[in-house]
Write an enzyme that holds these catalytic residues in place. Structure first.
Site, PDB file in Angstrom:
ATOM      1  N   ASP A  15       0.864  -1.164   0.000  1.00  0.00           N
ATOM      2  CA  ASP A  15       0.000   0.000   0.000  1.00  0.00           C
ATOM      3  C   ASP A  15       0.912   1.228   0.000  1.00  0.00           C
ATOM      4  O   ASP A  15       2.121   1.111   0.267  1.00  0.00           O
ATOM      5  CB  ASP A  15      -0.887  -0.037   1.246  1.00  0.00           C
ATOM      6  CG  ASP A  15      -1.727   1.203   1.395  1.00  0.00           C
ATOM      7  OD1 ASP A  15      -2.421   1.578   0.422  1.00  0.00           O
ATOM      8  OD2 ASP A  15      -1.693   1.815   2.479  1.00  0.00           O
ATOM      9  N   ASP A 177      -1.460  -0.934   5.997  1.00  0.00           N
ATOM     10  CA  ASP A 177      -1.620  -0.319   7.311  1.00  0.00           C
ATOM     11  C   ASP A 177      -3.066  -0.289   7.792  1.00  0.00           C
ATOM     12  O   ASP A 177      -3.341   0.267   8.861  1.00  0.00           O
ATOM     13  CB  ASP A 177      -1.089   1.111   7.289  1.00  0.00           C
ATOM     14  CG  ASP A 177      -1.976   2.049   6.468  1.00  0.00           C
ATOM     15  OD1 ASP A 177      -2.340   1.671   5.338  1.00  0.00           O
ATOM     16  OD2 ASP A 177      -2.304   3.141   6.962  1.00  0.00           O
TER      17      ASP A 177
END
Length: 235
Positions: A15, A177
Site C-alpha cells: 500500500d 496499514d
C-alpha cells in the site's frame, strides 16, 4: 519499471499512504484548502488516523463530517475533482518515506522479490509521488484505484497488480496499514503484513494480519517467514 529480472520469490505488494510514505500532511492540507473554501472547520494533521487511509473520496467525506457537514453525492464528486487538481501540485511537499523503507526495498530486491504498489490513490498521483520520492523504479507495477475496474478491498485489485508486475497472483504478500489492505489480502487468499505506524483508526492487532511490524527493519524477516509455501486460492 523494475530494474531486475526476478526469480520465483513471492511478489511483495505495498500500500502507499501510511505504509510506504507518510503522506498525511500533504493530503490533509489539500483537503483543508477545500474546507476553508466551503466555510468548514479544518482538520489538524493529528486527526489523520480518523480520515486518511481509504482513498481521497472517503477522506473528503470523513473530513467534512468532522466539520459537521454531510456531503451530497454531486457535491462530493465536485470536491473530489478539485482535490485531485490541487493535490497533483502539492503531493510531495511534506511527504516522506517511512524510516527503513529504502533499506527494506534493497534487501527484498536483492533476495529476488518482485515489488509492486497497490493503492487506492489514483495511478497518476501514485507514480508521480513515488518518482518524487526517488523509488518509482523499484516497483514492477504501480497500480491505483483507477488502474483496473476494481479497487481495494476487491481482491482483484491486488491480484491484477501482481499480474501486471509479472508475478504469480497465487504467490504474493500484501503489506499495508489498514483494514482495507488486510481484507483485500484475505479475500485473495494471500498473507498480509501490517505496519503499526499507518493511518488506521482501528489498531492493526485487532484486524487479524499474519504479521505485525513496528519498523521496516522487521519486514524482510516477516516476508521470508511468509514466503515459504505461499499459495492463494486464486485460480
Amino acid at each position: 519499471m523494475a530494474r531486475h529480472i526476478l526469480n520465483d520469490r513471492a511478489t511483495v505488494v505495498f500500500d502507499l499512504d501510511g505504509t510506504l510514505a507518510d503522506t498525511a500532511a500533504d493530503l490533509i492540507e489539500t483537503m483543508n484548502v477545500l474546507m476553508v473554501r466551503e466555510g468548514v472547520a479544518t482538520v489538524p494533521v493529528e486527526r489523520a488516523r480518523d480520515v486518511v487511509g481509504a482513498g481521497a473520496r472517503a477522506m473528503i467525506q470523513r473530513g467534512f463530517a468532522l466539520g459537521g457537514r454531510d456531503l451530497a453525492t454531486d457535491k462530493l464528486d465536485r470536491l473530489f475533482v478539485d482535490f485531485l487538481d490541487h493535490y497533483a501540485e502539492h503531493l510531495a511537499v511534506k511527504t516522506r518515506l517511512f524510516p527503513g523503507v529504502l533499506e527494506s526495498l534493497d534487501r527484498l530486491e536483492a533476495a529476488g522479490h518482485r515489488l509492486a504498489v497497490c493503492t487506492n490513490k489514483v495511478e497518476l498521483h501514485s507514480i508521480a509521488l513515488l518518482r518524487a520520492l526517488g523509488v518509482a523504479d523499484r516497483f514492477a507495477a504501480i497500480c491505483g484505484r483507477d488502474s483496473f475496474a476494481y479497487s481495494k478491498p476487491d481482491p482483484r485489485h491486488l491480484t491484477l497488480t501482481v499480474e501486471r508486475a509479472g508475478g504469480d497472483p497465487r504467490r504474493a504478500i500484501m503489506v499495508g496499514d489498514s483494514r482495507t489492505d488486510i481484507d483485500t489480502a484475505r479475500a485473495a487468499g494471500l498473507p498480509a503484513v501490517a505496519v503499526t505506524f499507518g493511518y488506521t483508526d482501528t489498531p492493526v492487532s485487532e484486524l487479524g494480519p499474519d504479521v505485525i511490524i513496528d519498523h521496516y527493519d522487521a519486514l524482510f524477516d516477516a516476508v521470508a517467514a511468509l514466503d515459504h509455501g505461499v499459495t492463494s486460492a486464486v485460480a
